[in-house]
Design an enzyme around this catalytic site. Structure first.
Site, PDB file in Angstrom:
ATOM      1  NE  ARG A  65     -61.516 -66.607 -33.705  1.00 44.70           N
ATOM      2  CZ  ARG A  65     -60.760 -67.912 -33.245  1.00 44.70           C
ATOM      3  NH1 ARG A  65     -61.564 -68.739 -33.137  1.00 44.70           N
ATOM      4  NH2 ARG A  65     -59.514 -67.884 -33.449  1.00 44.70           N
ATOM      5  CG  HIS A 192     -62.873 -60.469 -28.684  1.00 40.43           C
ATOM      6  ND1 HIS A 192     -61.714 -59.436 -28.695  1.00 40.43           N
ATOM      7  CD2 HIS A 192     -63.601 -61.454 -29.900  1.00 40.43           C
ATOM      8  CE1 HIS A 192     -60.924 -60.279 -30.227  1.00 40.43           C
ATOM      9  NE2 HIS A 192     -62.084 -61.645 -30.196  1.00 40.43           N
TER      10      HIS A 192
END
Length: 328
Positions: A65, A192
């Protein structure tokens, strides 16, 4: 992490390596950039990431991320790592980023072994790749290197980061502005498959979606009680929930199965199933009959290389920081 012997490297991996090598040409970065100046760079970064992962399984999604948030703001130049008032890392979208100390640890060792040679931007790019490996992703892909570190980091510049509640057309536009296409969007959203999200980012979907005093109708009604139990109305917004139910620590394509089954946690994820173009790509990752299939690990590696070349600084641009949290 799977390791291949020299005589058993799968053909698919060789094709992938050749493809990524081709992608890297002409982008200002290249494979083997530190071959003579700092040949141990990848081993040192890998060691730092692996040590952190043994202590905390949340390390891989945090570093992936962080790389994404760095590249989408003024390019992949480690501006996310700069610390101080009103820097990128102080902005709300970055407030929960984790793993800065891991990059610092790798940089400290690299400065001992190869002082003034390896950029923080390259360390972050390698660390993101190694994080995917540790979570069970493809055995290895070559990371083109040669980035230099940026000199500017402004919280205001994070305003155009893809957001948890973005509609599909907004996400497509934001990716296109960075030279990435819709397949890159669907592929990189697959990150994700590992990690968690704070209740504050999606609880509005559970209780008062679009001021209806009811839940988001795109949520599977059988899944709704599970989410409400994890995130009670008015409860602790910092509580974290797996983004990929049942497989939060494993890098696989189950994220896409959750979207098909209307079990996506973030609105920006679930809407990928509501749009015909993005839904078709999700189906291809799931191997739906009648569609040309896509191999998630292979495509993820390709998209990571493409993203890693967004607005890179090379040559005499920027600098090689001595510490990653401050300009020289």
């Amino acid at each position: 992490m799977e390791v291949f012997s020299n005589n058993k490297i799968p053909l698919l991996f060789l094709v992938l390596l050749a493809t990524l090598t081709t992608l890297a040409q002409g982008q200002g970065t290249r494979i083997g950039f530190y071959q003579t100046s700092c040949p141990r760079v990848e081993a040192i970064v890998q060691s730092a990431v692996a040590a952190a992962d043994r202590a905390n399984a949340g390390v891989p999604p945090g570093l992936v991320r962080m790389f994404f948030h760095d590249c989408f703001v003024n390019g992949c130049d480690a501006s996310i790592l700069l610390n101080g008032p009103s820097t990128e890392r102080t902005a709300p979208p970055n407030s929960l980023l984790r793993g800065f100390e891991i990059i610092d640890a790798a940089k400290t060792e690299l400065e001992r072994v190869c002082p003034g040679v390896v950029s923080c931007a390259d360390i972050l790019a390698i660390a993101a790749r190694d994080s995917v490996l540790l979570a069970g992703g493809i055995a290895r892909w070559a990371v083109p290197l040669g980035r230099r570190d940026g000199l500017v980091s402004r919280a205001a510049d994070t305003a155009n980061l893809p957001a948890f509640n973005d509609a599909v057309d907004v996400q497509i536009r934001k990716f296109a502005e960075k030279g990435l296409n819709t397949q890159d969007l669907v592929t990189l959203s697959g990150a994700h498959t590992i990690g968690t999200a704070a209740c504050a980012l999606f609880s509005y979907r559970l209780y008062n979606f679009n001021n209806t005093n009811g839940p988001d109708p795109s949520i599977n009604q059988a899944f709704l009680p599970t989410l409400r139990n994890l995130c009670p109305n008015g409860g602790d917004g910092s509580r974290r929930v797996a983004l990929d139910t049942g497989s939060q620590n494993r890098f696989d394509n189950s994220y896409y199965a959750n979207l098909r089954n209307r079990r996506g946690v973030l609105e920006s994820d679930q809407v990928l199933w509501s749009n015909p173009t993005t839904q078709r790509l999700v189906q291809r990752f799931l191997g739906v009959r009648g569609l040309l299939g896509l191999t998630f690990n292979v495509e993820f590696a390709r998209s990571m290389v493409r993203m890693g070349n967004i607005e890179v600084k090379t040559g005499t641009q920027g600098e090689i920081r001595r510490v990653c949290s401050a300009i020289n």
